[in-house]
Design an enzyme around this catalytic site. Structure first.
Site, PDB file in Angstrom:
ATOM      1  CG  HIS A 136      -0.362   0.007   2.553  1.00  0.00           C
ATOM      2  ND1 HIS A 136      -0.107  -1.150   3.248  1.00  0.00           N
ATOM      3  CD2 HIS A 136       0.054   1.017   3.364  1.00  0.00           C
ATOM      4  CE1 HIS A 136       0.426  -0.853   4.418  1.00  0.00           C
ATOM      5  NE2 HIS A 136       0.553   0.457   4.526  1.00  0.00           N
ATOM      6  CD  GLN A 142      -2.017   2.111   6.095  1.00  0.00           C
ATOM      7  OE1 GLN A 142      -0.887   2.562   5.985  1.00  0.00           O
ATOM      8  NE2 GLN A 142      -2.276   1.035   6.802  1.00  0.00           N
ATOM      9  CG  HIS A 163       3.833   4.367   5.481  1.00  0.00           C
ATOM     10  ND1 HIS A 163       2.941   4.882   6.394  1.00  0.00           N
ATOM     11  CD2 HIS A 163       3.345   3.129   5.175  1.00  0.00           C
ATOM     12  CE1 HIS A 163       1.975   4.004   6.629  1.00  0.00           C
ATOM     13  NE2 HIS A 163       2.191   2.935   5.900  1.00  0.00           N
TER      14      HIS A 163
HETATM   15 CO    CO Z   1       0.929   1.345   6.339  1.00  0.00          CO
END
Ligand code: CO
Length: 136
Positions: free
Chosen positions: A11, A58, A82
């Site tokens: 993700h 996400q 991230h």
């Molecule tokens: Co994550």
């Protein structure tokens, strides 16, 4: 030679101020709906996964200003937080990274969203980008 490294992007995570508002944006503008919404107290977030092709976006909303994502938001505003690589053997991946001199935030895996074993690698190691390993 490298057998433990990622084979997929699990993700891409985006920090948001208001998870519900962001989910509405994704639904209205891109026609995609979340496959999960959960609170992960240990990480101080309410998070959601949106399936996109074989991967996910996400969305992370901090539970408070003093959480890691809350601090990130006050420093940077909303945006990329991230990138998570899928790995099949997280211990082997961590051992490999340690051998390569990576600065590990988690030297042993912990449990993240969806019950996956995860670990984070410091952004200083990869162009200022926080990397998460997700065991699948
Ligand atoms: Co994550």
């Amino acid at each position: 030679m490298i057998t433990v490294l990622p084979y997929n992007i699990h993700h891409v995570a985006i920090a948001v101020e208001d998870l519900d508002a962001s989910l509405a944006d994704f639904a209205d503008k891109y026609g995609i709906a979340p496959i999960s919404i959960e609170t992960v107290e240990e990480q101080g977030v309410r998070e959601s996964m949106i399936a996109v092709g074989g991967s996910h976006i996400q969305l992370l909303q901090p539970l408070g200003p003093d959480t890691p994502v809350g601090k990130f938001l006050s420093r940077n505003g909303e945006g990329l937080h991230h990138i998570a690589f899928a790995v099949t053997d997280i211990e082997a991946a961590l051992a490999h990274l340690q051998q390569e001199g990576a600065r590990l935030i988690d030297s042993t895996p912990r449990i993240g969203g969806g019950g996956h074993r995860i670990a984070f690698v410091h952004p200083a190691d990869l162009a200022g980008t926080l990397i998460e390993l997700v065991e699948v």
